[in-house]
Design a protein around this motif. Sequence first.
Motif, short mmCIF file in Angstrom:
data_model
loop_
_atom_site.label_atom_id
_atom_site.label_comp_id
_atom_site.label_asym_id
_atom_site.label_seq_id
_atom_site.Cartn_x
_atom_site.Cartn_y
_atom_site.Cartn_z
N PRO A 1 48.01 62.85 -24.25
CA PRO A 1 48.19 61.65 -25.08
C PRO A 1 48.85 61.96 -26.42
CG PRO A 1 45.95 61.80 -24.21
CD PRO A 1 46.60 63.12 -23.96
N THR A 2 49.67 61.04 -26.88
CA THR A 2 50.29 61.14 -28.20
C THR A 2 49.63 60.11 -29.10
OG1 THR A 2 52.42 61.82 -27.24
CG2 THR A 2 52.44 60.95 -29.50
N LEU A 3 49.08 60.57 -30.22
CA LEU A 3 48.38 59.66 -31.13
C LEU A 3 49.38 58.89 -31.98
CD1 LEU A 3 45.38 59.12 -31.68
CD2 LEU A 3 45.53 60.66 -33.63
N VAL A 4 49.27 57.57 -32.00
CA VAL A 4 50.19 56.71 -32.75
C VAL A 4 49.39 55.62 -33.46
CG1 VAL A 4 52.16 57.09 -31.20
CG2 VAL A 4 50.58 55.21 -30.77
N GLU A 5 50.05 54.91 -34.38
CA GLU A 5 49.44 53.77 -35.04
C GLU A 5 49.71 52.51 -34.21
OE1 GLU A 5 47.55 53.87 -37.72
OE2 GLU A 5 47.80 56.06 -37.89
N ARG A 6 48.86 51.53 -34.34
CA ARG A 6 49.03 50.27 -33.59
C ARG A 6 50.38 49.62 -33.92
NH1 ARG A 6 46.36 46.29 -30.75
NH2 ARG A 6 44.56 47.64 -30.50
N THR A 7 50.82 49.73 -35.16
CA THR A 7 52.11 49.14 -35.54
C THR A 7 53.27 49.79 -34.79
OG1 THR A 7 52.15 50.65 -37.44
CG2 THR A 7 51.38 48.38 -37.84
N ASP A 8 53.12 51.09 -34.46
CA ASP A 8 54.16 51.77 -33.68
C ASP A 8 54.27 51.15 -32.28
OD1 ASP A 8 54.63 53.56 -35.78
OD2 ASP A 8 53.08 54.94 -35.06
N LEU A 9 53.12 50.85 -31.69
CA LEU A 9 53.12 50.24 -30.36
C LEU A 9 53.67 48.81 -30.42
CD1 LEU A 9 49.68 51.44 -28.94
CD2 LEU A 9 51.93 52.50 -28.69
N ASP A 10 53.33 48.09 -31.47
CA ASP A 10 53.83 46.72 -31.62
C ASP A 10 55.35 46.70 -31.69
OD1 ASP A 10 51.26 45.71 -31.60
OD2 ASP A 10 51.07 45.73 -33.78
N MET B 1 54.92 59.60 -14.67
CA MET B 1 54.34 59.26 -15.97
C MET B 1 54.91 60.21 -17.01
SD MET B 1 50.44 58.36 -14.87
CE MET B 1 50.34 59.65 -13.64
N HIS B 2 55.62 59.66 -18.00
CA HIS B 2 56.31 60.49 -18.99
C HIS B 2 55.51 60.69 -20.27
CE1 HIS B 2 59.68 60.15 -16.32
NE2 HIS B 2 59.80 58.83 -16.51
N ARG B 3 55.00 59.57 -20.82
CA ARG B 3 54.25 59.66 -22.09
C ARG B 3 53.09 58.69 -22.07
NH1 ARG B 3 57.74 58.07 -26.98
NH2 ARG B 3 58.38 56.42 -25.53
N LEU B 4 51.99 59.09 -22.69
CA LEU B 4 50.86 58.20 -22.92
C LEU B 4 50.67 58.08 -24.42
CD1 LEU B 4 48.48 56.49 -22.01
CD2 LEU B 4 47.10 58.58 -21.91
N LEU B 5 50.92 56.90 -24.96
CA LEU B 5 50.78 56.65 -26.39
C LEU B 5 49.47 55.91 -26.62
CD1 LEU B 5 54.42 55.36 -27.05
CD2 LEU B 5 53.58 57.72 -27.09
N ALA B 6 48.70 56.37 -27.61
CA ALA B 6 47.37 55.79 -27.81
C ALA B 6 47.01 55.77 -29.29
CB ALA B 6 46.32 56.59 -27.04
N THR B 7 46.32 54.71 -29.70
CA THR B 7 45.73 54.68 -31.04
C THR B 7 44.46 55.53 -31.01
OG1 THR B 7 44.39 52.73 -30.57
CG2 THR B 7 46.62 52.34 -31.41
N GLU B 8 43.97 55.86 -32.19
CA GLU B 8 42.77 56.69 -32.27
C GLU B 8 41.57 56.03 -31.59
OE1 GLU B 8 40.27 59.25 -35.65
OE2 GLU B 8 41.92 57.91 -36.23
N ALA B 9 41.41 54.73 -31.82
CA ALA B 9 40.28 54.01 -31.23
C ALA B 9 40.40 53.94 -29.70
CB ALA B 9 40.20 52.60 -31.81
N ALA B 10 41.60 53.68 -29.21
CA ALA B 10 41.80 53.60 -27.75
C ALA B 10 41.59 54.95 -27.10
CB ALA B 10 43.19 53.06 -27.45
#
Length: 224
Positions: A31-40, A1-10
């Motif tokens: 965890p790395t905090l990101v915006e939902r648009t980044d994940l999209d 497991m290299h990175r866990l990307l998550a929105t604030e709500a998740a």
Amino acid sequence: MHRLLATEAALAGLTAALEQAKAAKLDRPAPTLVERTDLDRLLPAGAVHQGLVLDAAPLPEVDLGDIIREGSLKDGDLVVLLDQVTDPHNVGAILRSASAFGASAVVLPDRNAPEMTGTLAKSASGAAEVVPLVRVVNLSRSLTELREAGYLCVGLDESGGKTLAQLPFPNRVALVLGAEGSGLRRLTMERCDEIARLPTSGPIGSLNVSNAAAVALYELARLR
């Protein structure tokens, strides 16, 4: 497991699990905090991420020989083989049933079978991490290997003269299922020791392949 990307709500919903991992001293990426648009943007179109994305290495590949060797050490081993089942939702659902009823592996041919994608893994609901998905070059040859290793190879087909309950089962069993519509190929059927059917009746006598797998795996677990 290299990175866990998550929105604030998740991430807020993951707090308890992260605390448990920390208490157990598990080595996990923070965890790395990101915006939902980044994940999209990061994921393929239509991917369902629910605000969480794990960047992980592929699962380790398992050879059929490894499954046979491990099966020889068990008191009753069960392997599932799929003959040209191409829908990843069906394969994922079969993996889930295989996990629930104690199968040690699901075997697929290299060709005419889905890859391990997010769709398949999501349909498996976690089973892809605990039941190996084994890929083989030749399914018929694999059935021969299993028979030589003491597995009773049972093909599931409506043409079967007996139901699963009417078969005598030895210590090790390989259950073979075919694609919807075409069913098991002729060469695959010839490599099976027995052809069995489910005791279905009524105007619609067949089931979706993943449903048929669940019913057959339950029956095998009950009989064994």
